[in-house]
Design a protein around this motif. Structure first.
Motif, PDB file in Angstrom:
ATOM      1  N   TYR A   9      -9.203  -2.525  -6.597  1.00 39.19           N
ATOM      2  CA  TYR A   9      -7.740  -2.566  -6.683  1.00 39.19           C
ATOM      3  C   TYR A   9      -7.094  -1.301  -6.108  1.00 39.19           C
ATOM      4  O   TYR A   9      -7.536  -0.182  -6.375  1.00 39.19           O
ATOM      5  CB  TYR A   9      -7.323  -2.721  -8.144  1.00 39.19           C
ATOM      6  CG  TYR A   9      -5.825  -2.644  -8.355  1.00 39.19           C
ATOM      7  CD1 TYR A   9      -4.996  -3.699  -7.989  1.00 39.19           C
ATOM      8  CD2 TYR A   9      -5.253  -1.506  -8.924  1.00 39.19           C
ATOM      9  CE1 TYR A   9      -3.627  -3.619  -8.171  1.00 39.19           C
ATOM     10  CE2 TYR A   9      -3.885  -1.428  -9.121  1.00 39.19           C
ATOM     11  CZ  TYR A   9      -3.078  -2.490  -8.737  1.00 39.19           C
ATOM     12  OH  TYR A   9      -1.718  -2.400  -8.909  1.00 39.19           O
ATOM     13  N   SER A  10      -6.038  -1.516  -5.323  1.00 41.29           N
ATOM     14  CA  SER A  10      -5.203  -0.424  -4.824  1.00 41.29           C
ATOM     15  C   SER A  10      -3.784  -0.666  -5.310  1.00 41.29           C
ATOM     16  O   SER A  10      -3.188  -1.717  -5.025  1.00 41.29           O
ATOM     17  CB  SER A  10      -5.212  -0.379  -3.293  1.00 41.29           C
ATOM     18  OG  SER A  10      -6.512  -0.114  -2.798  1.00 41.29           O
ATOM     19  N   GLY A  11      -3.235   0.299  -6.040  1.00 43.36           N
ATOM     20  CA  GLY A  11      -1.887   0.157  -6.557  1.00 43.36           C
ATOM     21  C   GLY A  11      -0.825   0.354  -5.496  1.00 43.36           C
ATOM     22  O   GLY A  11      -1.112   0.704  -4.341  1.00 43.36           O
ATOM     23  N   ILE A  12       0.412   0.152  -5.877  1.00 39.74           N
ATOM     24  CA  ILE A  12       1.533   0.265  -4.953  1.00 39.74           C
ATOM     25  C   ILE A  12       1.583   1.677  -4.368  1.00 39.74           C
ATOM     26  O   ILE A  12       1.550   2.664  -5.095  1.00 39.74           O
ATOM     27  CB  ILE A  12       2.854  -0.069  -5.670  1.00 39.74           C
ATOM     28  CG1 ILE A  12       2.843  -1.547  -6.093  1.00 39.74           C
ATOM     29  CG2 ILE A  12       4.054   0.217  -4.770  1.00 39.74           C
ATOM     30  CD1 ILE A  12       3.988  -1.931  -6.980  1.00 39.74           C
ATOM     31  N   ARG A  50      -0.714   3.121  -2.585  1.00 35.86           N
ATOM     32  CA  ARG A  50      -2.037   3.729  -2.368  1.00 35.86           C
ATOM     33  C   ARG A  50      -2.436   3.639  -0.900  1.00 35.86           C
ATOM     34  O   ARG A  50      -2.921   4.594  -0.296  1.00 35.86           O
ATOM     35  CB  ARG A  50      -3.070   3.026  -3.245  1.00 35.86           C
ATOM     36  CG  ARG A  50      -4.510   3.373  -2.933  1.00 35.86           C
ATOM     37  CD  ARG A  50      -4.868   4.791  -3.376  1.00 35.86           C
ATOM     38  NE  ARG A  50      -6.177   5.168  -2.881  1.00 35.86           N
ATOM     39  CZ  ARG A  50      -7.330   4.757  -3.411  1.00 35.86           C
ATOM     40  NH1 ARG A  50      -7.328   3.943  -4.458  1.00 35.86           N
ATOM     41  NH2 ARG A  50      -8.477   5.158  -2.919  1.00 35.86           N
ATOM     42  N   GLU A  63       0.595  -4.127  -3.488  1.00 40.02           N
ATOM     43  CA  GLU A  63      -0.663  -3.809  -4.150  1.00 40.02           C
ATOM     44  C   GLU A  63      -1.705  -4.785  -3.625  1.00 40.02           C
ATOM     45  O   GLU A  63      -1.369  -5.867  -3.117  1.00 40.02           O
ATOM     46  CB  GLU A  63      -0.527  -3.888  -5.673  1.00 40.02           C
ATOM     47  CG  GLU A  63      -0.016  -5.212  -6.182  1.00 40.02           C
ATOM     48  CD  GLU A  63       0.159  -5.234  -7.707  1.00 40.02           C
ATOM     49  OE1 GLU A  63      -0.456  -4.417  -8.399  1.00 40.02           O
ATOM     50  OE2 GLU A  63       0.924  -6.100  -8.186  1.00 40.02           O
TER      51      GLU A  63
END
Length: 328
Positions: free
Chosen positions: A85-88, A90, A116
């Motif tokens: 997962y890559s958050g907003i 990133r 994201e």
């Protein structure tokens, strides 16, 4: 989904095993689209629509999870590790920028990518299995369906269209070095997109061999016009289709015979009853990459006395690592 095609449409219904006259025609149409536009709608890919719809359902469930659950499977710092997962904010898309200072300026600039994502590779390992049961199994099946179309129809069709042996691209894509990405663009006030405070994804090209792209019905994808550089045309979702586009690696491999086209995602136009909010958007790209250990040289038929080779041979893995690491 609804919409009017703004790109060529390639129908794979009669492709079969790739040995027929119909298959040759399909290959020639695919090659023409990849040469002239770099994008095309595909129909009758054999990827079931209910499986595509189900993958969008799972994507929506994933991104609705609490942040502490999503962060149990964080994307590693290295861009080439297609996991987690890559958050907003990133990941920040850049176009052929590799200088660390320039990349830092892009990531902290005025138009941050407001999205994201969750990445999956060919072994699908995930630490979220206990918190999100059945997700892994569904994504594995969907990934495999994309892979099956890639190897049984798409790559053979492109080879046929370029007068290469049907299995030419198979030899360079044996290791299944592909990436499935789930993308979510959250709902936000329309004003932040209009002011430039937030963006979707800026103009960029993809890195690898080619990409399959599945869209929801929100809209927002735009592709640079092949006849008017610098101008972008809308690519609306069209029911029953999958998009394909050429990546920079294949463009280089083909000595720029095939076209890796700039594309971007913009906030969709205002709709009735939006109430000042821009609706969320989901998309699912499947990125195809060549075997990392293979070194590629200019494709046969793409060079000659009147078209010299533009590029030196390059290792596939090193090229993609360089491009991916610039996005994180």
């Amino acid at each position: 989904m609804a919409g009017t095609p703004s790109l060529p449409t390639i129908d794979f219904a009669e492709f079969g095993d790739g040995r027929s006259t119909e298959a040759r025609v399909i290959g020639q149409k695919l090659f023409a689209a990849c040469r002239d536009v770099g994008f095309a709608y595909l129909t009758n890919t054999s990827i079931p629509q209910d499986q595509i719809d189900g993958m969008f359902d799972w994507s929506a469930k994933l991104f609705a999870l609490p942040m502490e659950i999503k962060m149990k499977a964080p994307h590693p710092p290295e861009g080439w590790k297609h996991r987690g997962y890559s958050g907003i904010g990133r990941e920040q898309v850049s176009q052929l920028v590799f200088d660390p200072d320039e990349l830092k300026a892009i990531r902290t600039g005025k138009f941050p990518d407001f999205k994201e994502s969750f990445d999956l590779g060919n072994d699908q390992a995930s630490t979220q299995q206990n918190d999100f049961p059945h997700f892994r199994a569904y994504t594995v099946n969907f990934y495999n369906a994309c892979r099956e179309f890639q190897m049984s129809k798409l790559l053979p069709a492109l080879a046929i269209g370029m007068d290469l042996p049907n299995d030419f691209f198979h030899r360079h894509h044996e290791n299944n070095e592909n990436q499935l990405r789930l993308l979510h663009y959250p709902e936000a006030p329309t004003s932040v997109f209009e002011s430039g405070e937030k963006g979707r994804i800026g103009a960029h090209t993809d890195f690898g061999t080619a990409t399959l792209l599945f869209q929801d019905d929100c809209g927002g994808l735009e592709v640079e016009s092949p006849s008017k550089p610098g101008e972008f045309m809308s690519v609306p979702p069209v029911s029953g289709t999958v998009l394909v586009n050429i990546g920079d690696f294949l463009m280089r491999w083909s000595n720029d015979t095939l076209k890796s086209t700039l594309h971007r995602v913009r906030a969709p136009p205002k709709r009735v009853n939006d109430s000042g909010m821009t609706m969320e958007r989901f998309s699912i790209p499947y990125f195809m990459g060549a075997d990392a250990e293979k070194t590629i040289e200019c494709l046969p038929g793409c060079f000659g006395p009147d078209k010299p080779k533009k590029y030196e041979p390059i290792n596939a893995g090193q090229y993609l690592d360089m491009r991916l690491n610039a996005t994180y």
